[in-house]
Every structure is written in structure tokens, then in C-alpha cells.
Scaffold this active site. Sequence first.
Site, short mmCIF file in Angstrom:
data_model
loop_
_atom_site.label_atom_id
_atom_site.label_comp_id
_atom_site.label_asym_id
_atom_site.label_seq_id
_atom_site.Cartn_x
_atom_site.Cartn_y
_atom_site.Cartn_z
N GLY A 12 0.54 -1.80 -4.93
CA GLY A 12 0.84 -2.35 -6.25
C GLY A 12 -0.09 -3.50 -6.59
O GLY A 12 0.30 -4.49 -7.18
N ARG A 15 -1.50 -4.80 -10.87
CA ARG A 15 -0.98 -5.68 -11.92
C ARG A 15 -0.19 -6.84 -11.30
O ARG A 15 0.15 -6.80 -10.12
CB ARG A 15 -0.02 -4.90 -12.83
N ASN A 63 1.45 6.96 -4.09
CA ASN A 63 2.82 6.53 -4.35
C ASN A 63 3.43 6.07 -3.03
O ASN A 63 3.54 6.88 -2.08
CB ASN A 63 3.60 7.72 -4.93
N VAL A 64 3.83 4.81 -2.94
CA VAL A 64 4.33 4.28 -1.66
C VAL A 64 5.64 4.95 -1.20
O VAL A 64 6.04 4.80 -0.06
CB VAL A 64 4.56 2.74 -1.69
N TYR A 155 18.26 -3.29 -6.21
CA TYR A 155 17.07 -4.12 -5.94
C TYR A 155 17.35 -5.14 -4.83
O TYR A 155 16.56 -5.32 -3.90
CB TYR A 155 16.68 -4.81 -7.24
N LYS A 159 15.57 -5.47 -1.22
CA LYS A 159 14.84 -6.69 -0.85
C LYS A 159 15.46 -7.35 0.40
O LYS A 159 14.73 -7.92 1.21
CB LYS A 159 14.82 -7.66 -2.03
P1 NDP Z 1 4.77 -5.47 -11.86
O1 NDP Z 1 5.77 -4.58 -12.51
O2 NDP Z 1 3.98 -6.41 -12.68
O3 NDP Z 1 3.74 -4.57 -11.00
C1 NDP Z 1 4.23 -3.59 -10.14
C2 NDP Z 1 3.11 -3.03 -9.31
O4 NDP Z 1 3.65 -2.09 -8.38
C3 NDP Z 1 2.09 -2.27 -10.13
O5 NDP Z 1 0.82 -2.49 -9.56
C4 NDP Z 1 2.52 -0.82 -9.97
O6 NDP Z 1 1.46 0.13 -10.11
C5 NDP Z 1 2.99 -0.85 -8.51
N1 NDP Z 1 3.91 0.23 -8.18
C6 NDP Z 1 5.14 0.50 -8.70
N2 NDP Z 1 5.66 1.58 -8.12
C7 NDP Z 1 4.76 2.02 -7.20
C8 NDP Z 1 4.71 3.10 -6.28
N3 NDP Z 1 5.72 3.97 -6.20
N4 NDP Z 1 3.62 3.25 -5.49
C9 NDP Z 1 2.58 2.38 -5.60
N5 NDP Z 1 2.56 1.35 -6.44
C10 NDP Z 1 3.63 1.16 -7.24
O7 NDP Z 1 5.58 -6.23 -10.73
P2 NDP Z 1 5.42 -7.73 -10.15
O8 NDP Z 1 4.01 -8.06 -9.99
O9 NDP Z 1 6.30 -8.62 -10.94
O10 NDP Z 1 6.13 -7.56 -8.72
C11 NDP Z 1 5.39 -7.37 -7.52
C12 NDP Z 1 6.34 -7.50 -6.35
O11 NDP Z 1 6.97 -8.79 -6.38
C13 NDP Z 1 7.48 -6.48 -6.38
O12 NDP Z 1 7.79 -6.07 -5.07
C14 NDP Z 1 8.63 -7.29 -6.97
O13 NDP Z 1 9.87 -6.75 -6.59
C15 NDP Z 1 8.38 -8.64 -6.34
N6 NDP Z 1 9.00 -9.74 -7.06
C16 NDP Z 1 8.68 -10.03 -8.35
C17 NDP Z 1 9.28 -11.09 -9.00
C18 NDP Z 1 8.97 -11.47 -10.40
O14 NDP Z 1 9.63 -12.39 -10.89
N7 NDP Z 1 8.01 -10.86 -11.06
C19 NDP Z 1 10.31 -11.90 -8.31
C20 NDP Z 1 10.56 -11.51 -6.96
C21 NDP Z 1 9.92 -10.47 -6.36
P3 NDP Z 1 1.01 0.71 -11.57
O15 NDP Z 1 0.16 -0.37 -12.18
O16 NDP Z 1 0.26 1.97 -11.26
O17 NDP Z 1 2.28 0.95 -12.32
#
Ligand code: NDP
Length: 247
Positions: A12, A15, A63-64, A155, A159
Amino acid sequence: MSLSGKIAVVTGGSRGIGRAISQRLAALGALVIVNYVSNSSAADETVQSIRNAGGKGEAVQFNVAVSEEIEAAFKKILEAHGQVDILVNNAGITRDTLLMKMKDEQWDEVLNTNLKGVFLCTKAVSRAMMKQRWGRIINITSVVGFAGNAGQANYAAAKAGIVGFTKSVARELASRGITVNGVAPGYIVTDMTRDLSDEVTNKIMAEIPMGVLGEAEDIAGAVSYLASDDARYVTGQFIHVNGGMYM
Ligand code: NDP
């Protein structure tokens, strides 16, 4: 702190938090494999930003949650680069709803991506890391995994599962020079949280002693420390980056 010569995979990484982590590890000298599932243009943008800053990166789709895709992707990565030194399990999704309304699919999707994905990617790199007797595995959990949150039972379960997984694997791999740690973000401004209503955002802000939401770069800083030699004696631990929201 230098990660020169290291190969890092950030799931991921296209983004949000993953992008900031990818950019930071690349700025410290690592070659970063930026994983994404569907948004190839965001992944390309991340890689381009890394290259523009003089770093090395490449985008890899998988896809993870799908073990065949992971096996194939890591086989290719290992053939191309000979090693994976740093794995950041960051990919994650939300499917929020109250327990009474939660469908099996919403539970399964979140558990498969957020928890099974961490297991599959960790397993895929562990043999290579054990052979080289050096590795850094960093799992992105959440404040919600420690404190719980109404509307996020799926979720929070995933986590919190990462916490037990991280500590167990840290014990299994410690003698092989591999550390396994986690970072638990609070509320960070990304696509995941951007669309929250003002009401929800204000409620969250009221719980944050620092009074502001976090930035993706705040998480990248904690990850880069855990990836570095400075953290060589740190394993099975979590760094909470949340403005004091959970202590
Ligand atoms: P975003 O929604 O901004 O980005 C999610 C990322 O995960 C993208 O790069 C997306 O890829 C990728 N992704 C989603 N599903 C899959 C999959 N099945 N296989 C591979 N890649 C995948 O999320 P955040 O940056 O906000 O979050 C990142 C991490 O931090 C997550 O684990 C989230 O739970 C955790 N987190 C976030 C918080 C927040 O406040 N934002 C708070 C606490 C934890 P693509 O671009 O192709 O869709």
C-alpha cells in the site's frame, strides 16, 4: 541514519501513509518497491516523486489478501534484487459499520486485507531474511487496535490481531537478526480519513491532547527509525504516534 543498499517493500505504498513511508525510506537510500492493488497512477506518482528526489523506486501490483499473487510477486522481487531487507506491512482498508449491521463480507474483506495480508507478506520474506540474518519487519496497526472504536469492530479486531502477530513473530525471528515491530498511528490525514464529517472530526480532535490531526510524515519518521540500525535491539514493540490520544 542510512539505508543505502537496502531493498524495502512497502505494501500500500501508492498513497497516504504508505507513500510517505516509501518516500522517506528512499530518501535514506533504500531501493523501495511501492506496492498497490488497483491505483496504478498513484503508485507511478509515488515512484516518480522518489526518482525526482534522486532515489530509487519501482511500482509492483499485487493484492496482499491473495496468497498466489504474493508468492509470485515476492519470487520476482527476490529474483530481480536478490534480497528483501525491509518489509513494511502498511496496506489497509476500512468497511465501517455498527456490529448489528455488519455483513460477513465486510468482516472478511477487512480481516483478509488488514491481518491475513500481514501474515502472507511476512511469511513470503521471512525465509530470505533468515538466510541473510538481517531483516526489519514493520507492521502498521492503529490506535483503534489498542483502544477499540464503535463502528470498527472488524478493523479493530484486525489491528489488534497485528499486535499479537507482531509479538509472536518477533519471538520466532529474533535469533536470526530480524526485528519485528509495529507503529500505531492515531488519526492521520489521508484518503482514509479525509471524508469524515466535521462532527466526527471535531469529536476526534477533542480526544487529542495536541489538538491537531497527524500527517503521514509523522508515521514515516517512526518507521524509518525502526528500519534503521539505531533500532537493532528493539523488537516486538509498538511506537504510538497519535498526539497523545492514547497513552
Ligand atoms: P489509504 O486509504 O490512503 O491508502 C491505502 C493503501 O493501501 C493504498 O496504497 C492502497 O492501494 C493499498 N491497499 C488497499 N488494499 C490493498 C490490497 N488488498 N493489496 C495491496 N494494497 C492495498 O490509507 P492510509 O494511508 O490512511 O492507511 C495506511 C495504513 O495505516 C493502513 O493499514 C491503515 O489501517 C493504517 N492507519 C491509518 C490511519 C489514518 O488515520 N489514516 C490511522 C491508523 C492506522 P491502491 O492505491 O491501489 O488503492
